[in-house]
Each structure stands twice: as structure tokens, then as C-alpha cells.
Design a protein around this motif. Structure first.
Motif, PDB file in Angstrom:
ATOM      1  N   GLN A   1       0.849  -1.179   0.000  1.00 44.58           N
ATOM      2  CA  GLN A   1       0.000   0.000   0.000  1.00 44.58           C
ATOM      3  C   GLN A   1       0.894   1.241   0.000  1.00 44.58           C
TER       4      GLN A   1
ATOM      5  N   GLU B   1       4.097   0.315   1.966  1.00 46.74           N
ATOM      6  CA  GLU B   1       4.111  -0.542   3.155  1.00 46.74           C
ATOM      7  C   GLU B   1       3.777  -1.960   2.725  1.00 46.74           C
ATOM      8  N   ALA B   2       4.590  -2.891   3.159  1.00 47.03           N
ATOM      9  CA  ALA B   2       4.325  -4.298   2.839  1.00 47.03           C
ATOM     10  C   ALA B   2       3.360  -4.854   3.875  1.00 47.03           C
TER      11      ALA B   2
ATOM     12  N   ARG C   1       0.037 -11.317   3.614  1.00 48.99           N
ATOM     13  CA  ARG C   1      -1.198 -12.046   3.355  1.00 48.99           C
ATOM     14  C   ARG C   1      -0.886 -13.525   3.394  1.00 48.99           C
TER      15      ARG C   1
ATOM     16  N   ILE D   1      -2.040 -12.696  12.602  1.00 51.03           N
ATOM     17  CA  ILE D   1      -0.817 -12.077  13.141  1.00 51.03           C
ATOM     18  C   ILE D   1      -0.665 -12.286  14.655  1.00 51.03           C
TER      19      ILE D   1
ATOM     20  N   ASN E   1       6.223  -4.092   8.769  1.00 52.82           N
ATOM     21  CA  ASN E   1       5.667  -4.088  10.122  1.00 52.82           C
ATOM     22  C   ASN E   1       6.421  -5.081  11.007  1.00 52.82           C
TER      23      ASN E   1
ATOM     24  N   GLN F   1       8.537  -8.319  18.963  1.00 52.25           N
ATOM     25  CA  GLN F   1       9.804  -8.497  18.259  1.00 52.25           C
ATOM     26  C   GLN F   1      10.718  -7.297  18.494  1.00 52.25           C
TER      27      GLN F   1
ATOM     28  N   GLU G   1       8.000  -0.453  10.961  1.00 56.60           N
ATOM     29  CA  GLU G   1       6.836   0.131  11.637  1.00 56.60           C
ATOM     30  C   GLU G   1       6.564  -0.675  12.895  1.00 56.60           C
TER      31      GLU G   1
ATOM     32  N   ASP H   1       0.029   3.110  14.135  1.00 58.37           N
ATOM     33  CA  ASP H   1      -1.245   3.139  14.872  1.00 58.37           C
ATOM     34  C   ASP H   1      -1.174   4.059  16.082  1.00 58.37           C
TER      35      ASP H   1
ATOM     36  N   GLU I   1      -3.350   7.711   8.667  1.00 61.19           N
ATOM     37  CA  GLU I   1      -3.703   6.377   8.172  1.00 61.19           C
ATOM     38  C   GLU I   1      -5.183   6.301   7.851  1.00 61.19           C
TER      39      GLU I   1
ATOM     40  N   ILE J   1      -7.238   7.054   5.137  1.00 61.37           N
ATOM     41  CA  ILE J   1      -8.097   8.038   4.460  1.00 61.37           C
ATOM     42  C   ILE J   1      -8.989   7.305   3.459  1.00 61.37           C
TER      43      ILE J   1
ATOM     44  N   GLY K   1      -4.299   5.246   2.568  1.00 56.02           N
ATOM     45  CA  GLY K   1      -5.707   4.898   2.711  1.00 56.02           C
ATOM     46  C   GLY K   1      -6.316   4.452   1.407  1.00 56.02           C
ATOM     47  N   TYR K   2      -7.479   3.839   1.535  1.00 59.18           N
ATOM     48  CA  TYR K   2      -8.158   3.307   0.356  1.00 59.18           C
ATOM     49  C   TYR K   2      -8.466   4.412  -0.654  1.00 59.18           C
TER      50      TYR K   2
ATOM     51  N   PRO L   1      -4.211  -1.916  -0.661  1.00 55.30           N
ATOM     52  CA  PRO L   1      -2.991  -2.719  -0.822  1.00 55.30           C
ATOM     53  C   PRO L   1      -3.090  -3.531  -2.109  1.00 55.30           C
TER      54      PRO L   1
HETATM   55  P1  C2E Z   1      -1.131  -1.473   9.835  1.00 50.74           P
HETATM   56  O1  C2E Z   1       0.331  -1.658   9.788  1.00 50.74           O
HETATM   57  O2  C2E Z   1      -1.641  -0.297  10.581  1.00 50.74           O
HETATM   58  O3  C2E Z   1      -1.596  -1.457   8.349  1.00 50.74           O
HETATM   59  C1  C2E Z   1      -2.685  -0.743   7.882  1.00 50.74           C
HETATM   60  C2  C2E Z   1      -3.896  -1.597   7.804  1.00 50.74           C
HETATM   61  O4  C2E Z   1      -5.011  -0.777   7.479  1.00 50.74           O
HETATM   62  C3  C2E Z   1      -3.817  -2.608   6.685  1.00 50.74           C
HETATM   63  O5  C2E Z   1      -4.639  -3.700   7.046  1.00 50.74           O
HETATM   64  C4  C2E Z   1      -4.473  -1.894   5.531  1.00 50.74           C
HETATM   65  O6  C2E Z   1      -4.996  -2.743   4.551  1.00 50.74           O
HETATM   66  C5  C2E Z   1      -5.571  -1.174   6.263  1.00 50.74           C
HETATM   67  N1  C2E Z   1      -5.962   0.049   5.572  1.00 50.74           N
HETATM   68  C6  C2E Z   1      -5.221   0.879   4.836  1.00 50.74           C
HETATM   69  N2  C2E Z   1      -5.947   1.916   4.387  1.00 50.74           N
HETATM   70  C7  C2E Z   1      -7.202   1.735   4.848  1.00 50.74           C
HETATM   71  C8  C2E Z   1      -8.432   2.459   4.713  1.00 50.74           C
HETATM   72  O7  C2E Z   1      -8.525   3.496   4.061  1.00 50.74           O
HETATM   73  N3  C2E Z   1      -9.519   1.947   5.349  1.00 50.74           N
HETATM   74  C9  C2E Z   1      -9.468   0.800   6.059  1.00 50.74           C
HETATM   75  N4  C2E Z   1     -10.583   0.381   6.616  1.00 50.74           N
HETATM   76  N5  C2E Z   1      -8.340   0.088   6.210  1.00 50.74           N
HETATM   77  C10 C2E Z   1      -7.219   0.550   5.605  1.00 50.74           C
HETATM   78  P2  C2E Z   1      -4.124  -5.171   6.936  1.00 50.74           P
HETATM   79  O8  C2E Z   1      -3.311  -5.341   5.728  1.00 50.74           O
HETATM   80  O9  C2E Z   1      -5.274  -6.048   7.167  1.00 50.74           O
HETATM   81  O10 C2E Z   1      -3.119  -5.253   8.161  1.00 50.74           O
HETATM   82  C11 C2E Z   1      -3.571  -5.151   9.448  1.00 50.74           C
HETATM   83  C12 C2E Z   1      -2.423  -5.082  10.404  1.00 50.74           C
HETATM   84  O11 C2E Z   1      -1.698  -6.270  10.413  1.00 50.74           O
HETATM   85  C13 C2E Z   1      -1.398  -4.024  10.063  1.00 50.74           C
HETATM   86  O12 C2E Z   1      -1.848  -2.778  10.467  1.00 50.74           O
HETATM   87  C14 C2E Z   1      -0.207  -4.497  10.822  1.00 50.74           C
HETATM   88  O13 C2E Z   1      -0.294  -4.099  12.157  1.00 50.74           O
HETATM   89  C15 C2E Z   1      -0.383  -5.978  10.745  1.00 50.74           C
HETATM   90  N6  C2E Z   1       0.545  -6.517   9.743  1.00 50.74           N
HETATM   91  C16 C2E Z   1       0.446  -6.551   8.406  1.00 50.74           C
HETATM   92  N7  C2E Z   1       1.525  -7.132   7.852  1.00 50.74           N
HETATM   93  C17 C2E Z   1       2.348  -7.449   8.864  1.00 50.74           C
HETATM   94  C18 C2E Z   1       3.638  -8.058   8.957  1.00 50.74           C
HETATM   95  O14 C2E Z   1       4.286  -8.415   7.968  1.00 50.74           O
HETATM   96  N8  C2E Z   1       4.151  -8.230  10.206  1.00 50.74           N
HETATM   97  C19 C2E Z   1       3.488  -7.811  11.311  1.00 50.74           C
HETATM   98  N9  C2E Z   1       4.056  -8.006  12.491  1.00 50.74           N
HETATM   99  N10 C2E Z   1       2.289  -7.247  11.262  1.00 50.74           N
HETATM  100  C20 C2E Z   1       1.714  -7.059  10.053  1.00 50.74           C
END
Ligand code: C2E
Ligand code: MG
Ligand code: MG
Length: 591
Positions: A332, A346-347, A350, A365, A405, A410, A436, A467, A523, A525, A545-546, A551
Motif C-alpha cells: 500500500q 508498506e508491505a 497475506r 498475526i 511491520n 519483536q 513500523e 497506529d 492512516e 483516508i 488509505g483506500y 494494498p
Molecule cells: P497497519 O500496519 O496499521 O496497516 C494498515 C492496515 O489498514 C492494513 O490492514 C491496511 O490494509 C488497512 N488500511 C489501509 N488503508 C485503509 C483504509 O482506508 N480503510 C481501512 N478500513 N483500512 C485501511 P491489513 O493489511 O489487514 O493489516 C492489518 C495489520 O496487520 C497491520 O496494520 C499491521 O499491524 C499488521 N501486519 C500486516 N503485515 C504485517 C507483517 O508483515 N508483520 C506484522 N508483524 N504485522 C503485520
């Protein structure tokens, strides 16, 4: 004349010699007997001592002078009894005189010598050996810190209850786990953490009955056997009482510490007929409380069992997915809201589940962190980025930052962070990366700040606080954290244009971040109105944001020509659509 018979001088001399030799042998024997390191006595049929060597004399004297005079007479009775029935025995005797306690191992043996029945006894001092054994015993069965019995003891106690015919019901097993103990330990240090466990133990033990057992089974986990019980209601009332008692503040070393405990309870026979099952079900009930409000209690029920089974299934499939590397990354963008340039990506990991369905990290997670699988997963994410770097450069530009992230757990763990830093360096472009971490990582601030951050700084890897605003730290804690970027949580951004309170908070975060030289990113938007507010009323430059992009999966990008109109109507709950909805070319942020 008869001459008197000549005395056989030679024979007499020889006899005298023999007698002399015998005497000296006897005297040696006597001395040896006297000085033997083991106490030896010989008693006659009436228990009178015929022979007593020095070591035995000391022992008997000690027994005689012991404050419990029965010690000496008990010993005498035992000896007479053995003599009467002609039986050998090896017995342990402990003699306490004043502050001194000595333990002897005494072998008694009836013998027949010169037509008399005698008892020969030899005693070895095993005090030291015994103390060592006791110490071993204590460490196997008692917890050193709290003095409570260990899990073996409670298991044994429950098992013997279960075996006992007279068990007509009913007892309860409560599994107690101190909430956020790790945070307390990290924040106040281990010495205070230990002291807290001791104080908790005291409060728990306060009004237990003789037949109850409280045991510490690991770090911050206790198991409590309440036996017997009359009804579930009675147990519920008592557990409620314990919960309240544990919620009162603890005063330790000048600090006022608030701790709460989550408790799960199983009942015999309703919830299991073996120790293992009862413990497991109490654990399941506790786990339910942990995942909910914490600091409360729950009784086990069948629904929880189903939940636990489902969880176990997810756990198995997660382990398998890691083994089979069934992970991929969606990316994203972080966008400059004025120029629409992509500042970074940001990676977001999935998981492709057993059926090939793509799962968002929300489903796995936390579990991966809990199961200790997250480190491996993070390395997989990095490997995926390295593999896709050409495509990343082509799509987003060669200078964009790449954020990964890292879970709070960790971030505070040098054993993960050091090799991870090395892996970032090995990519050959460590300066492109940002990690992050959520605010929670800064609860263990000192470790992260002092040991881990410098390593990343040296490599040119950026640090971002993810966050922000929903975790533990306060605004003032920000001042202590050296980070490059702060991401304001979506919960503050949603409908920001209509929420004056959030606007105020946003302004505060913004000015503080500016003073500290941190870039602010908004974050989540989703709407034009939110963006318009940020542009008009704040100095925030970057957003995610979306509204800009969901993503996206890189490999699906190239051939597809996404429709911008779909971008706004589709939602995150369908991650398979991420790429189509995501890359809204029409917005022109592509470099
Ligand atoms: P995050 O790091 O705060 O990532 C942003 C999350 O918000 C992502 O969800 C993204 O898809 C979602 N998002 C972005 N823009 C919008 C928007 O406009 N509206 C809404 N409703 N959502 C939006 P995702 O991909 O489901 O990831 C959720 C969380 O999972 C991440 O929050 C992060 O904390 C964690 N995560 C993701 N990948 C990794 C990783 O490789 N390692 C770790 N430890 N945590 C991860
Ligand atoms: Mg993030
Ligand atoms: Mg975030």
C-alpha cells in the motif's frame, strides 16, 4: 634324685609373646572400635549397652540431652523390639538438640555371641546428605520464589482425590494468570516483578483451607484447587472475592502497582474426570477471559471447547503455511497529499490458506506472535520484498521507502532484531527500509531505544510509530522516542472533518511531531472529505488509505487495467480484490 622338671622356657616365652601380640592386637582393635567414624553400640537383651564407641556416645548423649526426652526412650524401645523378634532393620533417626539437628542412618542387627542375644547397631551421620536431598526435594516440589508447591504437587493431589473412592464430587480447579505481567516486568524490572508475584501469592493464600492447594505452575500462572466445594455459586462468589482482592493496588519498593488477574475455572466432575482435562479446561476458560476484558473470571463451558478446537485448527494451518511459505505481500502506498507522489510503500502480509483463499493479517498475526512464529514470518516478508524489488522499483519508483511491520514483541527482542538488521543490510539497500512498530514497543523503551535503535540508525533504516493514539503511551511519551515517522491511527482520521475532539488531538500530535522532527502520516483516508480537511486545516503532508490505493499485489498489476471507479466501492474484507481496486492510476501519483 629327681631333678625338678625343667620349665619349658621357650614355650613360656612363646606363649607370653602370643599373649603380648594378642593384647596389642586387642588394644588396636579397641582403639579402632572406639574411633570408628560410624557410631557402633552393642546392647544386651535388656537394652543395656555393653559396648559404645565414641561416635555412638556422642549420638546417645545428644539424644539424651535433646529437649524431647522421648527421643532416647523411643530408640531404646525400638531396639528391644528388634531384639525380641530377632529382626534386622535400617532406620533413619533425627535428633534435634537446641538449634542443631542431625540425621543418622542406623543399621540394627541381632547377633548371637557367646550364647547371648545381642543387638549390634551402627549409625552413620547423613545430615549433610539429607540436607542436600531436602534441597533437591524442595526444588522439585516447591517454587523457590513464592514457596508454593509446584505443578507436580497439585497434579498429584488432584490425582489422589480422583482415585479416592470417597470422591462424590465436587472440587474446582482455577487457572489464574496475571494480566500484562510482561509489561509490569519490563517496565518496573524483574526484581519488582518477582516481588509482585510474592505479594499476589500472599493475597491468594490468605484464607485458603487446609484441603485447598495453591500452586505456582509457571512465571505468572497459578493453579488453585478448591476442595471440597458445595456449589458452582459458592465457587463463583469466592473467585469474585479473590479478583477484587487482587485488584487493590500493591505497594512495592515505593511504587504503587495495579495488577489484575484473569481466572478460568473448571469443576469436577462436570468439566472433566482427569487432572489433565480439568487443567486444560480451566486454561481454556482463562484464555477466553484474557481475550476479552481481562481481570475477570469464567467457568468452562462446551462452547469454549469448540472455540479452542477451532483455534487449534487455525494454529495447525498457520504452522503448515509457514512451513510451506504460503505467504505473499500486498503493498500500500504512502502518498504526498499535495503532489500525489508516492513517498513510500508498506508491505502488508497475506496468507494463502489451505483452500487457496487469501487471508488478511487480522486473522493470524496475533496468533503468529503468540506461537512464536512471527519472526520467521517477518523474514519471509523481507524475502518477498527482495524478490520483487525490480517490480517495486518499476511500479513505485526506485527511491520510495519500503516499510515492514514489526510486532511490538519483536521490537523489544534483540535476538530477533539483530539478525533482522543483518538481513536488511544484506539486501544491499538497507537505507530504503523503514520498520513500523506500534507504541506498545516503547513500553520496553530503554531496551529498544538504547540497544536496538542504534543498530538500525547505523544502517540508515527508518523507524515509524504505527497506529499512534490507541496504544499505551501518552503524548508525553512521544518526547522520549526517537523515531522518524509517526502514523496516526485510522480511528482518529475517520470522519475527521466532523469530529472537533479528534481535530484537537490531531493538532496536538501534529505540533509535537513537528517539534520532534517526525514526519506525520494519516492512516486510513477513505473519503475526499477527510482528505480535504487534512489539506485545509493541517500541515500533514502524507497519508495512506483506500482513497489513494488499497494494498495491491504486484504480480497481478502488470496485465490488469484497473478501474478507478471500482476503487472506492470495494472494501477491505475482500482482499482478493485488492489489486483491482487498489491501483487507481487515474489519481496520478505514479511516478
Ligand atoms: P497497519 O500496519 O496499521 O496497516 C494498515 C492496515 O489498514 C492494513 O490492514 C491496511 O490494509 C488497512 N488500511 C489501509 N488503508 C485503509 C483504509 O482506508 N480503510 C481501512 N478500513 N483500512 C485501511 P491489513 O493489511 O489487514 O493489516 C492489518 C495489520 O496487520 C497491520 O496494520 C499491521 O499491524 C499488521 N501486519 C500486516 N503485515 C504485517 C507483517 O508483515 N508483520 C506484522 N508483524 N504485522 C503485520
Ligand atoms: Mg503498519
Ligand atoms: Mg497502522
Amino acid at each position: 634324685m629327681h631333678s625338678p622338671p625343667k620349665p619349658d622356657l621357650q614355650a613360656a616365652a612363646t606363649k607370653a609373646d602370643h599373649e603380648g601380640a594378642f593384647d596389642s592386637e586387642l588394644s588396636i582393635l579397641r582403639d579402632v572400635f572406639r574411633l570408628l567414624p560410624t557410631g557402633v553400640t552393642v546392647q544386651d537383651e535388656r537394652g543395656e549397652f555393653l559396648l559404645v564407641n565414641d561416635a555412638a556416645a556422642a549420638l546417645l548423649q545428644m539424644a539424651a540431652s535433646a529437649p524431647a526426652p522421648t527421643q532416647a526412650s523411643d530408640r531404646r524401645d525400638t531396639c528391644l523390639e528388634l531384639l525380641r523378634c530377632g529382626r534386622s532393620a535400617v532406620l533413619e533417626e533425627s535428633i534435634t538438640a537446641g538449634a542443631v539437628k542431625q540425621v543418622f542412618l542406623t543399621a540394627h542387627r541381632p547377633i548371637r555371641v557367646a550364647e547371648r542375644n545381642l543387638l549390634v547397631s551402627s549409625s552413620a551421620d547423613i545430615t549433610e546428605q539429607k540436607a542436600f536431598e531436602d534441597q533437591l526435594f524442595r526444588s522439585a516440589y516447591y517454587d523457590e520464589l513464592t514457596g508454593l508447591p509446584t505443578r507436580r504437587v497439585i497434579e498429584h493431589r488432584v490425582n489422589s482425590l480422583l482415585q479416592c473412592e470417597s470422591v462424590q464430587g465436587h472440587f474446582a480447579l482455577a487457572f489464574l494468570d496475571v494480566d500484562n505481567f510482561k509489561h509490569i516486568n519490563d517496565y518496573y524490572g524483574h526484581a519488582i516483578g518477582d516481588a509482585l508475584l510474592v505479594e499476589i501469592t500472599k493475597r491468594l493464600a490468605l484464607d485458603l483451607r487446609e484441603s485447598d492447594v495453591l500452586s505456582r505452575i509457571s512465571g505468572d500462572e497459578f493453579l488453585l484447587l478448591l476442595n471440597p466445594i458445595r456449589s458452582e455459586a459458592e465457587v463463583a462468589e469466592y473467585i469474585h472475592f479473590i479478583l477484587q482482592r487482587l485488584k487493590a493496588p500493591f505497594f512495592i519498593d515505593g511504587s504503587e502497582i495495579f495488577a489484575s488477574t484473569s481466572i478460568g475455572v473448571s469443576l469436577y466432575p462436570e468439566h472433566g474426570k482427569s487432572y489433565e482435562l480439568l487443567r486444560q479446561n480451566a486454561d481454556i476458560a482463562m484464555y477466553r477471559v484474557k481475550n476479552g476484558s481481562k481481570g475477570a473470571a469464567a467457568f468452562f463451558d462446551a462452547g469454549m471447547e469448540r472455540e479452542a478446537l477451532a483455534r487449534m485448527k487455525i494454529e495447525q494451518s498457520l504452522r503448515l503455511a509457514i512451513l510451506e511459505k504460503r505467504f505473499c505481500c500486498a503493498f500500500q502506498t504512502k502518498v504526498d497529499i499535495r503532489t500525489k507522489d508516492v513517498k513510500g510503500i508498506e508491505a502488508l502480509v497475506r496468507l494463502r490458506d489451505d483452500e487457496g483463499v487469501i487471508q488478511a493479517p487480522g486473522t493470524f498475526i496475533n496468533l503468529a506472535v503468540e506461537l512464536g512464529l512471527i519472526d520467521e514470518l517477518t523474514h519471509l516478508v523481507l524475502a518477498e520484498i527482495v524478490k520483487s524489488i525490480d517490480l517495486i522499483n518499476e511500479t513505485f519508483g526506485p527511491d520510495t521507502t519500503i516499510s515492514i511491520n514489526v510486532a511490538a514483541k519483536q521490537a523489544g527482542n534483540p535476538e530477533f532484531m539483530r539478525p533482522f538488521a543483518e538481513a536488511l543490510e544484506a539486501t544491499g539497500f538497507p537505507g530504503r527500509f523503514m520498520i513500523e512498530v506500534t507504541e506498545d514497543a516503547f513500553v520496553t523503551k530503554t531496551l529498544f531505544q538504547d540497544e536496538i535503535l542504534p543498530i538500525f540508525r547505523k544502517l540508515g533504516v527508518g523507524v515509524s510509530i504505527d497506529d499512534f493514539g490507541i496504544g499505551y503511551s501518552s503524548l508525553s511519551a512521544l518526547a522520549d522516542i526517537t523515531a522518524d515517522e509517526i502514523k496516526i491511527d485510522r480511528s482518529f482520521i475517520t470522519d475527521i472533518h466532523q469530529r472537533p475532539r479528534s481535530q484537537g488531538i490531531l493538532r496536538a500530535i501534529e505540533s509535537l511531531s513537528e517539534a520532534l522532527g517526525m514526519t506525520v502520516i494519516a492512516e486510513g483516508i477513505e473519503t475526499f472529505e477527510e482528505l480535504a480537511y487534512l489539506q485545509a486545516a493541517t500541515k500533514i503532508r502524507y497519508a495512506q488509505g483506500y482513497y489513494f490505493s488499497r494494498p495491491i499485489f504486484l504480480e497481478e498489476l502488470a496485465p490488469a487495467i484497473p478501474l478507478a471507479s471500482e476503487a472506492r466501492s470495494s472494501h477491505a474484507s475482500r482482499p482478493a480484490q485488492e489489486n483491482r481496486a487498489g491501483y487507481s492510476r487515474g489519481r496520478g501519483y505514479r511516478r
